[in-house]
Design a protein around this motif. Structure first.
Motif, PDB file in Angstrom:
ATOM      1  N   ILE B  66      53.140 -14.033  23.583  1.00 55.78           N
ATOM      2  CA  ILE B  66      51.883 -13.280  23.635  1.00 55.78           C
ATOM      3  C   ILE B  66      52.041 -12.024  22.780  1.00 55.78           C
ATOM      4  O   ILE B  66      53.007 -11.276  22.943  1.00 55.78           O
ATOM      5  N   HIS B  67      51.095 -11.832  21.878  1.00 49.58           N
ATOM      6  CA  HIS B  67      51.182 -10.698  20.952  1.00 49.58           C
ATOM      7  C   HIS B  67      50.883  -9.390  21.673  1.00 49.58           C
ATOM      8  O   HIS B  67      49.985  -9.334  22.524  1.00 49.58           O
ATOM      9  N   LEU B  68      51.638  -8.361  21.313  1.00 48.44           N
ATOM     10  CA  LEU B  68      51.478  -7.046  21.937  1.00 48.44           C
ATOM     11  C   LEU B  68      50.019  -6.581  21.904  1.00 48.44           C
ATOM     12  O   LEU B  68      49.511  -6.029  22.879  1.00 48.44           O
ATOM     13  N   ASP B  69      49.331  -6.824  20.792  1.00 52.64           N
ATOM     14  CA  ASP B  69      47.961  -6.336  20.644  1.00 52.64           C
ATOM     15  C   ASP B  69      46.984  -6.993  21.627  1.00 52.64           C
ATOM     16  O   ASP B  69      45.883  -6.495  21.835  1.00 52.64           O
ATOM     17  N   ASN B  70      47.384  -8.124  22.188  1.00 51.03           N
ATOM     18  CA  ASN B  70      46.478  -8.811  23.113  1.00 51.03           C
ATOM     19  C   ASN B  70      46.721  -8.425  24.569  1.00 51.03           C
ATOM     20  O   ASN B  70      46.085  -8.957  25.464  1.00 51.03           O
ATOM     21  N   ILE B  71      47.688  -7.531  24.775  1.00 45.50           N
ATOM     22  CA  ILE B  71      48.012  -7.159  26.149  1.00 45.50           C
ATOM     23  C   ILE B  71      47.227  -5.915  26.547  1.00 45.50           C
ATOM     24  O   ILE B  71      47.340  -4.865  25.915  1.00 45.50           O
ATOM     25  N   VAL B  72      46.406  -6.056  27.588  1.00 41.03           N
ATOM     26  CA  VAL B  72      45.619  -4.932  28.067  1.00 41.03           C
ATOM     27  C   VAL B  72      46.447  -4.093  29.029  1.00 41.03           C
ATOM     28  O   VAL B  72      46.483  -2.882  28.949  1.00 41.03           O
ATOM     29  N   SER B  73      47.132  -4.775  29.951  1.00 40.01           N
ATOM     30  CA  SER B  73      47.970  -4.031  30.884  1.00 40.01           C
ATOM     31  C   SER B  73      49.117  -4.896  31.350  1.00 40.01           C
ATOM     32  O   SER B  73      49.085  -6.126  31.225  1.00 40.01           O
TER      33      SER B  73
END
Lengths: 640, 447
Positions: B66-73
């Protein structure tokens, strides 16, 4: 086995796992074709598979058991179809991009969220169905949903994986299992739904809906064996039972129905045992050699086994009288479950139990003697086996295990579907899947740009297709529905988009003519998409008439080696030129001129008949009819 | 978190870990930008792929990125105790007294997967060997020790010296029936040849064994290869350095190849090893029958081992190709090379422009040995004019030796401090059957 079941009350929960072969040019990890073959294989080789140790440092017991049986796997291959990758003699090549694209497309159609980076895993499977001893699989997308009759069915995961090898044969004497490698590593998409399905019919509808969506993608394989469903079925107080490899959609509701009945009856047996005061520790492996009771027996199996130095071994099952013979599914009893286990763990032919005796040449007298030897009470049953000693002990141990599980109700296990909708024991429920990364394949980054591009290329949803069938292709609503549910959908679209032919003719051929021919026993599977396309190409160029299609299809299905144009020549189906048609009609009129004069317009019918006998299939009948009418009318006018 | 483990993640990701107090092997609950909730254990990154992508192991066993930019929290739910090395069974029953001694040097055969992380770890104790191949309990008493844990491509002459000395020592002190050396397959042939020259009058075989499929996979060839190697140690009448590996793609038989006549001829197949210009010494049919195939062997000796384990690393293996500039050869001589093995064409030829630098090597008393890039067949420089010209500038015929064996032999002879003339003679001398005087019809494989 009619049992009225209130599925809501019993808390039925069903989840589906659908495996569908993708229609790619090559396999998932090499450049070999994705063809299933029936010709003789060119070579074979022999392998052993070893259980590898688990995280806990111990071997998986089921895996170890398989290995200790000393089984060899014989793999069959084709020089032009199987390479060193499938043979596990060369590392896998890069993951097939075409397969990835199709699988991602289907994920998007299911509104499932693709991962940002794909990691191919090795899932340990050592029944020989993969030469490596593991299946390569990757989780492609998470979540998603489909709606079936207004109800939301959540999708849990979408995986892209390689198919297993086809089991061809099993030689128990040589301890050899034969697999053919043609199917192995054909790309599969695996779609798992949440266990939210509450009735057998709903299970079938959900499977159908997912199947339809897969077909609409236009990029999956068709035909028997290209789609397989696994069912997870459980009821309240029962257990999660995994039923593997259901190939026929029409069987799903039946299997679920039967499985529910099985679980309910097993729960009944549990209650009865408890009422009789049976506890697990009362079921003991006190096996008794009762061979001497069979000295003068008429039982063939007893005589055969004992004369070869085998024994008759029996064990008491306290409180089980009448329950071993209790029917769980049509023709399948608790005794069948005992027998399945004995066969699996000890490789024996079968067992006998007191609920089915006296029979098989075993007399009441013998039965009573055994009961006496085992100190059986009225409520007690026994199980009996004729085998060499070691195997007999193993078999009865397996029976004892299963008998104890009867007190739990439903044992968790993996079962296989029978053609009649019943199921049989396949293997113990595997522990948590042992997976570790496939280090020979680099992780694959799935970018937003790539997904956006795929999103633009997604096929229309079924509803939009239906509209198009009616508005643009002018199909009847019934035919339109048939078409969007058809395996031939993509072929239909290709033909009507590329060729100048009437869509209803194409639809009728694909959905009616082919079905009729199949029913009549023609091997229509020999008609490849390419051949069908060519037939319509000839139609669009007026080289054949639409009436010629059935005859041509019959011939091509029976003669798969003959090219389409050659078949047209051989059958004389080439459309006649106008000159020829005119001269045939003129000849018929000339020969029957008295009839025409006699009957006037009523002669049109008989004359048509004569002409059509000669031109049927070679020219459009409507045209002939117009010409004949025209000419006869002219003659009649002249006569006036 | 230890620096080295997370090194493959980008600086941005490391910042993110720090800000959210996330550590490797933490069980995380991640909210994805599109609303999806993902729970999984954070794994280290392999050294390939996008360093901005977090790798998670889900409950169902799958790894996903999972790409860092897609992580909300992100929320830490717990921590998985990383137990990188699996526990192994401590007890084993040995039913046989005959000792076989195992030496580990690394490679595919001596590795094991950590199922949690997917990392591969080397292993090499007797307990681990028994635990991995339980059939050995019925075959032999095993002692084991690990000498190195290296890729076989990192093997070098100074390591050959260490291995040879160790083997001599083991034979003296432990008196095993044979010594089995687990070795990566890539350079196994070189090491086998080196052992053959360095250890003579052996009381039992020195057996190199490896695997083309690592021992962590169910389809591994390691098990049968190791069992066959152990059987060879016990049953072989010879005291030679040999290679034991699969004889076909099936798990049906293994071949025992003479160490100085063996070559890895396939990049990946189980039966990659072939005896070149010789037939295998023996075959082991599954699971354990030893069949002698070749009567020309060096028998087990009771006279005491001769250990001569010095190798000169300043040798060069030069493969000739059309158009090769002569100055490359000059460059080698300028750099002070002590000996050269040529891989010439056909019967043993190189282009005319190499005659001058070869003459220079001759004048400077640098031995040059001719072998053939045909691999199979024998050198004969008497047939064509070029061959005779090469003989005139001092090129020595390597007979039917594979180039790798010729190189090891030259390195060994130079290590013995022989003078130029002695080396010339020793190249021709057949010391450990590295030269087969007869070229047999059957020793060239047909398709």
């Amino acid at each position: 086995m009619n049992m009225k079941v209130n599925y809501k009350e019993i808390g039925l929960m069903v989840g589906l796992e659908i495996h569908q072969m993708l229609n790619t040019k090559s396999k998932l990890f090499c450049e070999c074709p994705t063809l299933l073959r029936t010709d003789n294989p060119h070579f074979h080789f022999l392998r052993k598979l070893r259980p590898t140790r688990s995280e806990l440092g111990e071997m998986d017991p089921a895996a170890l058991f398989e290995f200790k049986k000393g089984v060899s796997y014989r793999y069959e291959g084709y020089e032009d179809g199987i390479c060193l990758v499938e043979m596990d003699e060369e590392p896998p090549h890069d993951l097939n991009r075409e397969a990835l694209e199709i699988a991602l497309m289907i994920s998007l159609m299911l509104k499932s969220m693709p991962v940002d980076e794909l990691h191919v895993m090795r899932k340990i499977v050592i029944d020989g169905s993969n030469t490596t001893g593991f299946q390569r699989t990757a989780l492609l997308a998470i979540g998603g949903e489909i709606y079936v009759e207004g109800k939301k069915i959540p999708i849990q995961t979408v995986c892209l994986e390689e198919d297993a090898a086809r089991k061809i044969d099993e030689d128990k004497k040589r301890k050899e299992v034969v697999y053919r490698l043609d199917r192995m590593s054909i790309p599969l998409i695996e779609i798992a739904t949440a266990p939210v399905i509450n009735t057998p019919e709903e299970a079938e509808r959900v499977a159908f809906k997912i199947g339809q969506l897969l077909r609409i993608s236009g990029r999956v394989k068709r035909g028997l064996g290209t789609i397989r469903q696994d069912l997870n079925v459980s009821v309240k107080n029962g257990a999660r039972i995994e039923i593997k490899g259901v190939q026929e959609l029409g069987l799903i509701s039946k299997i679920v129905e039967f499985e529910v009945v099985r679980q309910l009856k097993l729960l009944e047996i549990k209650d009865k045992l408890e009422k009789r005061g049976v506890r697990k520790e009362m079921i003991k492996n006190d096996f008794v050699d009762v061979s001497e009771i069979f000295v003068d027996t008429k039982s063939k199996i007893a005589r055969r086994v004992l004369s070869r130095g085998g024994i008759a071994l029996a064990v008491k099952l306290p409180g089980f009288a009448g329950l071993i013979g209790y029917e769980l599914q049509s023709g399948r009893r608790l005794g069948t479950e005992f027998s399945d286990r004995a066969k699996y763990w000890a490789d024996v032919g079968g067992i006998f139990h007191s609920d089915e005796l006296p029979s098989y040449g075993i007399t009441l007298d013998v039965v009573n003697k055994i009961k006496q030897r085992l100190n059986c009470d009225v409520n007690d049953a026994f199980v009996l086996i004729f085998e060499e000693k070691e195997k007999a002990v193993k078999a009865l141990n397996a029976v004892i295990e299963r008998a104890k599980e009867a007190l739990d109700g439903v044992p968790e296990e993996t079962r296989g579907a029978n053609p009649d909708g019943t199921t049989h024991f396949l293997r113990p429920m595997p522990g948590k899947a042992r997976m570790y990364p496939e280090t020979d394949i680099k992780p694959i980054r799935i970018t937003k740009e790539f997904l956006d591009e795929l999103q633009r290329r997604l096929p229309e949803p079924p509803e939009a297709k239906y509209e198009k069938m009616i508005k643009i292709y002018k199909l009847s609503s019934e035919m339109a529905r048939k078409m969007i549910e058809s395996y031939h959908l993509d072929l239909f679209e290709r033909i009507v988009e590329k060729l100048n032919v009437t869509p209803s003719i194409v639809a009728s051929f694909l959905e009616n003519t082919l079905v009729n021919l199949r029913r009549e026993g023609f091997p229509v599977s020999n008609l490849s998409d390419e051949k069908i396309f060519l037939m319509f190409e000839l139609l669009s160029r007026n080289i054949i008439a639409k009436e010629a299609l059935p005859t041509l299809a019959e011939y091509l299905s029976k003669n798969p080696g003959v090219p389409v144009d050659k078949a047209v020549e051989e059958l004389g189906l080439r459309t006649l030129g106008m000159e020829e048609v005119n001269s045939i009609i003129d000849k018929a009129i000339k020969n029957n001129i008295s009839l025409i004069r006699e009957r006037g317009e009523r002669a049109i019918g008989p004359i048509m008949g004569i002409v059509m006998r000669e031109v049927r299939g070679k020219v459009d009948g409507k045209l002939v009819s117009e010409l004949v009418k025209d000419k006869i009318n002219k003659i009649l006018m002249q006569g006036k | 978190m230890e620096e080295e483990k997370e090194i493959n993640y980008s600086e941005r990701v490391k910042e993110f870990f720090k800000d959210n107090r996330v550590e490797l092997y933490d069980k995380l609950k991640i909210i994805h930008r599109n609303g999806q909730v993902i729970k999984g254990v954070l794994l280290p990154r392999p050294d390939i792929g996008d360093p901005d992508v977090l790798i998670l192991k889900l409950d169902n066993g799958y790894n996903i990125g999972i790409h860092l930019d897609n992580i909300v929290s992100v929320k830490v739910l717990g921590h998985l105790e990383a137990a990188p090395l699996v526990k192994i069974r401590k007890t084993y029953k040995v039913r046989k007294k005959s000792l076989v001694y195992f030496l580990g040097t690394g490679g595919t055969i001596a590795s094991r997967i950590d199922y949690k992380t997917g990392a591969v770890y080397p292993f090499f104790t007797a307990e681990e060997i028994y635990s991995m191949f339980p059939e050995l309990e019925d075959i032999a008493f095993i002692k084991a020790e690990s000498l190195f844990s290296i890729f076989s491509e990192d093997m070098k002459p100074s390591y050959w010296s260490i291995i040879a000395e160790k083997v001599a020592d083991i034979f003296k002190k432990e008196e095993p029936k044979g010594v089995v050396i687990a070795h990566g397959t890539d350079t196994m042939g070189f090491t086998a040849a080196a052992m053959a020259f360095a250890l003579r009058r052996l009381p039992g075989p020195v057996i190199l064994v490896g695997a083309q499929r690592s021992s962590d996979r169910p389809s591994t060839d390691a098990a049968f290869n190791v069992i066959a190697a152990t059987i060879t140690a016990l049953d072989a009448p010879f005291g030679e350095s040999v290679v034991v590996m699969h004889g076909s793609t099936s798990d049906s038989y293994c071949y025992v190849h003479r160490g100085v006549k063996v070559r890895k001829c396939h990049t990946s197949r189980r039966d990659a090893f072939r005896s070149i210009n010789d037939i295998p010494l023996a075959r082991i049919d599954y699971p354990n029958s030893f069949i002698l195939l070749n009567e020309r062997y060096l028998a087990r000796s009771k006279e005491g081992i001769i250990l001569e384990n010095k190798f000169d690393p300043k040798v060069f293996l030069l493969k000739f190709y059309p158009g090769m500039p002569g100055e490359y050869l000059d460059l080698l001589i300028d750099k002070g090379v002590h000996g050269i093995v040529l891989e010439g064409t056909g019967l043993g030829h190189v282009s005319e422009n190499l005659l001058k630098p070869l003459k220079r090597a001759y004048d400077e008393k640098i031995p040059v040995v001719m072998t053939s890039q045909c691999i199979w067949g024998r050198i004969n420089m008497n047939v064509y004019r070029r061959g005779r010209e090469l003989l005139k500038v001092g090129v020595i015929s390597g007979e039917d030796m594979v180039p790798e064996t010729a190189l090891v032999k030259l390195s060994w002879l130079l290590g013995k401090n022989l003078d130029y003339k002695e080396i010339r003679e020793a190249i021709h001398a057949n010391i450990v059957n590295e030269i087969n005087p007869r070229s047999e019809h059957r020793s060239y494989p047909s398709l």
